[in-house]
Design an enzyme around this catalytic site. Sequence first.
Site, PDB file in Angstrom:
ATOM      1  N   GLU A 175       4.258  47.537  41.829  1.00 19.91           N
ATOM      2  CA  GLU A 175       3.094  47.656  42.819  1.00 19.91           C
ATOM      3  C   GLU A 175       3.366  48.795  43.827  1.00 19.91           C
ATOM      4  OE1 GLU A 175       5.020  44.988  41.981  1.00 19.91           O
ATOM      5  OE2 GLU A 175       3.688  43.483  41.448  1.00 19.91           O
ATOM      6  N   PHE A 216       6.490  28.529  46.150  1.00 21.19           N
ATOM      7  CA  PHE A 216       6.724  29.718  45.358  1.00 21.19           C
ATOM      8  C   PHE A 216       5.969  30.899  45.393  1.00 21.19           C
ATOM      9  CE2 PHE A 216       6.125  31.672  40.893  1.00 21.19           C
ATOM     10  CZ  PHE A 216       7.588  32.042  40.900  1.00 21.19           C
ATOM     11  N   GLN A 217       6.944  32.002  45.622  1.00 20.39           N
ATOM     12  CA  GLN A 217       6.292  33.357  45.767  1.00 20.39           C
ATOM     13  C   GLN A 217       5.166  33.461  47.000  1.00 20.39           C
ATOM     14  OE1 GLN A 217       4.347  34.749  41.898  1.00 20.39           O
ATOM     15  NE2 GLN A 217       6.256  35.548  41.442  1.00 20.39           N
ATOM     16  N   LYS A 258      -5.134  31.366  47.089  1.00 20.03           N
ATOM     17  CA  LYS A 258      -5.824  31.148  45.711  1.00 20.03           C
ATOM     18  C   LYS A 258      -6.798  29.734  45.687  1.00 20.03           C
ATOM     19  CE  LYS A 258      -3.934  30.731  41.005  1.00 20.03           C
ATOM     20  NZ  LYS A 258      -2.867  30.377  40.088  1.00 20.03           N
ATOM     21  N   MET A 306      18.525  67.304  49.252  1.00 19.68           N
ATOM     22  CA  MET A 306      18.376  67.382  50.866  1.00 19.68           C
ATOM     23  C   MET A 306      19.441  66.898  51.632  1.00 19.68           C
ATOM     24  SD  MET A 306      16.455  68.797  53.001  1.00 19.68           S
ATOM     25  CE  MET A 306      14.667  69.226  52.754  1.00 19.68           C
TER      26      MET A 306
HETATM   27  C1  TPP Z   1      12.799  55.894  49.588  1.00 18.98           C
HETATM   28  C2  TPP Z   1      13.851  56.816  50.113  1.00 18.98           C
HETATM   29  N1  TPP Z   1      15.027  56.780  50.246  1.00 18.98           N
HETATM   30  C3  TPP Z   1      15.831  57.572  50.704  1.00 18.98           C
HETATM   31  C4  TPP Z   1      15.467  58.894  51.197  1.00 18.98           C
HETATM   32  C5  TPP Z   1      16.382  59.792  52.119  1.00 18.98           C
HETATM   33  N2  TPP Z   1      16.280  61.238  51.223  1.00 18.98           N
HETATM   34  C6  TPP Z   1      15.553  62.001  51.748  1.00 18.98           C
HETATM   35  S1  TPP Z   1      15.498  63.432  51.016  1.00 18.98           S
HETATM   36  C7  TPP Z   1      16.587  62.787  49.784  1.00 18.98           C
HETATM   37  C8  TPP Z   1      16.967  63.472  48.472  1.00 18.98           C
HETATM   38  C9  TPP Z   1      16.051  63.361  47.418  1.00 18.98           C
HETATM   39  O1  TPP Z   1      16.419  63.726  46.372  1.00 18.98           O
HETATM   40  P1  TPP Z   1      15.654  64.425  45.030  1.00 18.98           P
HETATM   41  O2  TPP Z   1      14.382  63.564  44.960  1.00 18.98           O
HETATM   42  O3  TPP Z   1      16.430  64.783  43.923  1.00 18.98           O
HETATM   43  O4  TPP Z   1      15.146  65.704  45.721  1.00 18.98           O
HETATM   44  P2  TPP Z   1      15.874  67.126  46.093  1.00 18.98           P
HETATM   45  O5  TPP Z   1      16.113  67.100  47.576  1.00 18.98           O
HETATM   46  O6  TPP Z   1      17.418  67.070  45.455  1.00 18.98           O
HETATM   47  O7  TPP Z   1      15.004  68.209  45.752  1.00 18.98           O
HETATM   48  C10 TPP Z   1      16.978  61.432  50.253  1.00 18.98           C
HETATM   49  C11 TPP Z   1      17.860  60.695  49.676  1.00 18.98           C
HETATM   50  C12 TPP Z   1      14.063  58.864  51.143  1.00 18.98           C
HETATM   51  N3  TPP Z   1      13.497  59.808  51.961  1.00 18.98           N
HETATM   52  N4  TPP Z   1      13.200  57.770  50.846  1.00 18.98           N
END
Ligand code: TPP
Lengths: 209, 592
Positions: free
Chosen positions: B79, B141-142, B191, B502
């Site tokens: 979803e 449920f749900q 529902k 990042m």
């Molecule tokens: C759902 C979610 N969980 C955690 C984060 C924290 N976060 C921001 S950037 C990042 C790294 C993302 O890794 P990747 O997709 O491999 O991208 P890269 O920075 O390596 O290009 C994380 C964990 C986020 N933005 N969103």
Amino acid sequence: MSERNTEREGLPGPAPEERRRPKGRRSSQGIRIDPEAEAEHPPRRTVISALVEHEPGVLARVSGLFSRRQFNIESLTVADTQNDDWARITVVVEEPDPGIDQVEKQLEKVVPVIHVRELETDAVTRELVVVKVDADRPHEVHAITEMYNGKTLDAGPRTITVELTGDEQKINDAIDAYRQFGIREIARTGQTALARGETKTAVVPDHLK
Amino acid sequence: MTDHGAVTEPDDADDATADEPAEDGEPTESTAQTGAESVIASLETAGVETVFGVQGGAIMPVYDALYDSELDHVTMAHEQGAAHAADAYGAVTGDPGICMATSGPGATNLVTGLADADMDSEPVVALTGQVPTELVGNDAFQETDTVGVTTPITKSNYFASSPDSVGEDVSTAFALANHGRQGPTVVDLPKDVTTGETDVDPVEPSVPGTVDVQTHADDENVAAAAQTIVDADEPVILAGGGVVKGDATEELYAFATEHEIPVVTTMPGIGAFPEDHDLAMEMAGMHGTGYANMAITLTDCLLAIGTRFDDRLTGGVDSFAPDAEVVHVDIDPAEISKNIEADHPLIGDAGTVLDQLDEAMPGSPETSEWAEQCREWQQEYRLDYAAPEDEPLKPQYVVEAVDEATADDTVVTTGVGQHQMWACQFWTYTEPRTWVSSHGLGAMGYGLPSAIGARVAADDDQSVVCFDGDGSFLMTCQELVVAVREQMDITVFVLNNEAIGMVRQWQDAFFEGRRMASEYPWVPKFDTLAEAFGADGFRIEGYDDAPGVIEEALATDGPAVVDVYIDPTEDVYPMVPSGGDNGQFALSEEHL
Ligand SMILES: Cc1ncc(C[n+]2csc(CCOP(=O)(O)OP(=O)(O)O)c2C)c(N)n1
Ligand SMILES: [Mg+2]
């Protein structure tokens, strides 16, 4: 395909300390201020009144908004009005001016909200409090109640319960006066208010009347 | 069940999940309309063509009504994917995207997507199943309090109370999602309401009487703002997402070029002004260009349009455009002076107010020196990257190469992380609604499902490309099954640094290089993973094979995934640390 810079060097351009700097500064509320002056936007207490459609969940929406946006509220009341389809929410907030402005605008965005305004300082405001005190000195309790134009709701051998209405200041003073007897419990309604005289507390657009 | 990789009609897909028992809600024999049919009729009346969703017990009556409907249904794997796809559909078309889910876990899985749409003002309508009214409150449920859960992350939401009014609830939700500042809405559908009968016909979408959106700014304020702009020596336009959403890019172009005012954008504002134009300073903020951040810091007059001054843009507000008189145009009055005080508040629709301003301008500001200064900064701080022969492939190169290999109207979607920033920085956006990303929420996993939504929304001859991170891709890669099933032409470039890069970059910069839980000891081979799904898989290992593989992957009909082995040590710069001073952006870690 793109040309590549195969040199081992970083991004070009002057370093931070070599750059032209702006002269000014903003406060934490994003207001431009004299860079030398202290940034100060003191909070003030005010009453905001919202007329809303009387539908389930509207109070939850409004109170959720206050907590989510960290608005500092002192009290919030909600009840019916002269029209069954409407309810009036009265909120006492304590915020600096930009915060009060935000409270009004964010409330205005809640879909079932019809009208929002900050009431003027001359607005008619009232709060009701119910105080339960020890009944050891019933005559003195009675005297205080008379003094504040209150009413005795229940008098028993051990406790006396009184009701008072007034503006916030009067209620606070009365509560202080009762302390000598030993206050067991207090219930306050929070403030409710209407604009004074001909001034409208809420303006309802014609198509909603 | 259908074969893997086969193209399935939406209706068959519904049957495939019909093994979930419908305990109640006997199919109705009568010719009168059910609440569910009324829901679908309302969508049809609103002009909806496609619904993204996942089946389930409480929503089954609504799916059953889809069986005989003209609406297309894209069966998503999760979803969250349905909500992101609907969001991207909204971003590309400007019309509300519709997603559908069952009660409980179906509805809670939508939450990330709704929060994303809320932050980015994307028009989305979510229809959620709910347990029968008599069970609500019993922890059935749900059962989840979907209205309660989604209240803080939607413009508004509705709990449908009767088969007679449910059609109108859906119409109202649709209208609200699309009205003024766009955003997500939810209709929760018990529902018994969807199985109950009604003879009420669908109505055209319209917003509740309490909603009043001002489109035309106050003329006096406009005149004062115009005078301020004309008197300015160093004016800058800050174009936000509101310019794109308000379809005001032509008005912006006319205004900026006529008065020679440099244009900076926010991240959602990418595409508002062609980045190959002389006046384009591109994106400002945390990973914005040096020239954008110089201009926005030193300007004496900031004309900000359709932006909420998010902290990733402003950095610390104390040092944000501190010498500037601010003219703020926004359709949402609550954004005016929320984060940055507006000296000239102009409430209204971006295009309308730009026209008003243009009309009111008593002349043009004298900007030749300032424009020259801005051009100098563009040179001094040009975006660049070092790509020595003996180092692994640089991600920036890949973004540039894909940009060159595709047409200008190509839609780019992304995950969240370094790759997203490189996609901002090194792709040259020249058209609105070609940049689709998770700006405000920053939701990893957005890339692939949004590419699916964008694919449905885009013209057939438009390409859809997704730059994803290995981490982000792993959050929603199951949606590949949808792209394969529907034979969607999408090319995903996974900029694979075997890390949530990042986070790794921040650890190196701010946590003494203590790389806790940021490096992946093992990631799948994304090309073979794609093949397992039935998509085409490719791999790029270096500069030599990059151009050829990029060509080949783009030329593939249907979904393709390119596993791009990039330099895992590459960092994103320039950078303004959180709460920092935009004018003091760092060009490398030494400046932090
Ligand atoms: C759902 C979610 N969980 C955690 C984060 C924290 N976060 C921001 S950037 C990042 C790294 C993302 O890794 P990747 O997709 O491999 O991208 P890269 O920075 O390596 O290009 C994380 C964990 C986020 N933005 N969103
Ligand atoms: Mg990564």
